[in-house]
Design a protein around this motif. Sequence first.
Motif, PDB file in Angstrom:
ATOM      1  N   ILE A 195     -16.912 137.788  13.936  1.00 36.56           N
ATOM      2  CA  ILE A 195     -17.324 137.205  12.616  1.00 36.56           C
ATOM      3  C   ILE A 195     -16.159 136.493  11.883  1.00 36.56           C
ATOM      4  O   ILE A 195     -16.538 135.492  11.165  1.00 36.56           O
ATOM      5  N   LEU A 196     -14.813 137.175  12.000  1.00 38.76           N
ATOM      6  CA  LEU A 196     -13.840 136.721  11.119  1.00 38.76           C
ATOM      7  C   LEU A 196     -13.506 134.977  11.797  1.00 38.76           C
ATOM      8  O   LEU A 196     -13.299 134.194  11.102  1.00 38.76           O
ATOM      9  N   ILE A 197     -13.671 135.014  13.190  1.00 41.93           N
ATOM     10  CA  ILE A 197     -13.434 133.502  13.747  1.00 41.93           C
ATOM     11  C   ILE A 197     -14.456 132.795  13.403  1.00 41.93           C
ATOM     12  O   ILE A 197     -14.057 131.546  12.890  1.00 41.93           O
ATOM     13  N   VAL A 198     -15.809 133.118  13.216  1.00 42.06           N
ATOM     14  CA  VAL A 198     -16.865 132.327  12.814  1.00 42.06           C
ATOM     15  C   VAL A 198     -16.583 131.632  11.475  1.00 42.06           C
ATOM     16  O   VAL A 198     -16.743 130.770  10.999  1.00 42.06           O
ATOM     17  N   TRP A 199     -16.200 132.909  10.356  1.00 42.50           N
ATOM     18  CA  TRP A 199     -15.963 132.560   9.233  1.00 42.50           C
ATOM     19  C   TRP A 199     -14.729 131.621   8.810  1.00 42.50           C
ATOM     20  O   TRP A 199     -15.082 130.467   8.274  1.00 42.50           O
ATOM     21  N   VAL A 200     -13.915 131.946   9.561  1.00 43.32           N
ATOM     22  CA  VAL A 200     -12.594 130.881   9.457  1.00 43.32           C
ATOM     23  C   VAL A 200     -12.808 129.757   9.994  1.00 43.32           C
ATOM     24  O   VAL A 200     -12.657 128.503   9.645  1.00 43.32           O
ATOM     25  N   GLY A 201     -13.329 129.596  11.288  1.00 39.61           N
ATOM     26  CA  GLY A 201     -13.750 128.411  12.197  1.00 39.61           C
ATOM     27  C   GLY A 201     -14.648 127.483  11.457  1.00 39.61           C
ATOM     28  O   GLY A 201     -14.652 126.346  11.268  1.00 39.61           O
ATOM     29  N   GLY A 202     -15.683 128.284  10.601  1.00 43.57           N
ATOM     30  CA  GLY A 202     -16.781 127.539   9.998  1.00 43.57           C
ATOM     31  C   GLY A 202     -16.470 126.595   8.936  1.00 43.57           C
ATOM     32  O   GLY A 202     -16.658 125.825   8.750  1.00 43.57           O
ATOM     33  N   HIS A 203     -15.479 127.342   8.260  1.00 40.70           N
ATOM     34  CA  HIS A 203     -14.668 126.638   6.915  1.00 40.70           C
ATOM     35  C   HIS A 203     -13.672 125.591   7.385  1.00 40.70           C
ATOM     36  O   HIS A 203     -13.983 124.282   6.947  1.00 40.70           O
ATOM     37  N   ASN A 204     -13.271 125.623   8.564  1.00 37.63           N
ATOM     38  CA  ASN A 204     -12.332 124.525   9.464  1.00 37.63           C
ATOM     39  C   ASN A 204     -13.220 123.389   9.822  1.00 37.63           C
ATOM     40  O   ASN A 204     -12.833 122.415   9.673  1.00 37.63           O
TER      41      ASN A 204
END
Length: 524
Positions: A195-204
């Motif tokens: 979830i953290l990767i999707v959250w951070v990656g989604g913003h990027n």
Amino acid sequence: MLGVASITMISAVTIMLLSSRVAARLGKTLRDKVFKKVIRFSNKELSEFSTASLITRSTNDIQQIQQLITMLFRVVVYAPIIGIGGFVKVLTNSDSQMAWIIGVAILAILFIVGTLFVIVMPKFKKLQDLIDKLNQVAREILTGLPVIRAFHKEKKEEARFDEANHDLMKANVFVNRAMSMMMPLLMFIMNSIMILIVWVGGHNVDQGMMQVGDMMAFIQYTMQIVMAFLMISMISIMLPRAAVSARRINEVIETEATIKDKEETKKFHSDKKGLVEFKNVSFRYPDADTEILSDINFTAEPGETTAIIGSTGSGKSTVVNLLPRFYDVTGGELLIDGVNVKEVSQKELRDIIGLVPQKGILFSGTIESNIKYADETMSDEQMKEAAEIAQAIEFIEDKDKKYKEPIAQGGSNVSGGQKQRLSIARAIAKDPEIFVFDDSFSALDFKTDSKLREALVNKTKDKTVIIVAQRISTIMNAEKIIVLEEGKVVGIGTHQELMKNNETYKQIALSQLSEEELGKKGGN
């Protein structure tokens, strides 16, 4: 892809086979080492480790290590490959801006595993101790079953077993509950990281700093790395218990026997064959405050019967245990064939002694294998002669298979008297220089006792015979009688001499036979 899948499958099967083989061989080696070490222990070391504990260490503890090695082998090969591969891919093929997420995941995993280690590790030590206790209670109850039934204490012993069993169950439940929390927590971390990767990656991705494909690749590589750590964490479930087991096994292997041969041993003097000399011998058991024996002085010569008598607890059996070096004297000297027993090899010492212990011990096998225990190549004539002298020939001939009759474990299918006679026959068949009978005629009736001693005279006319006895009738005709009281020699002489001069001996004798019987038998 099919080729890669085939290689993966073959590798997995090979690793499984190799790990099972290595673990099985390690288990065999450890059992072998533990058993060989225990077989060389003196009575001192055997008293430090209970029999139940030694059995647990040789079975359950080694099994824990074997199971760990089976799993460890697979993880050691597989986990580093996927973990390192994931790291390389993250650093080379994807945006390293999110590499800190992997660090967070690893730290979280290590924190959970470390916390569980701290909580559970002491319990694993207790768990193995509780298995020892359960084995000890079970062994004691099964061994003493006739006494328990005779006193109608089944319910009490059942309660004692239930208590030990319940304590073990509670420890097991605690450990299993603690360790069962590990997998859900680790899976929670893995999903949280995703979830953290999707959250951070989604913003990027939204800011145009990363492609969706890079984010998906990063998720795959991160999961690969986390899976490697999860596999290693799975080993941590088995590791604490195996570590405790390893320490317990190591305790046995590293314990040095207190009684061992010197680097350079001496040979027995042929001109003093069969001579036993106690010179100012004293002895105390390990960790005891007082001496069991003190200032013991006497000589047992070949061609003579030397008897030892005394009240219960006077140290008779302790004297006997010093002869084959089951214990070492703590003061003075014990000489056999003119040489201090500490300066000869244990094998050579025990080869010249035929010991019949107080409690007759037989091994599973046949009557023949028990009598021929000292030498399997012994002739049948020698075996039959020993059985005849020991007054065992009568009941052996009544058996369907004669000398091939099976003997159950511990000799449970023969009576106490038969067991004792077979133990005596085993020592006679060995034909040693020195015969030692530690109250070995106690289970025999007076008639059998008399016949056995009479038959023994011809066999042992050039031998040294040492008899420990409670019955005056067994030792009255001995050439020398040693009277012990509270670990000290209070009289030495023949039956007639001691009856005149030694009050202790006289009291023991009169408590068993009348003056008339003593005079009559002593004259014979």
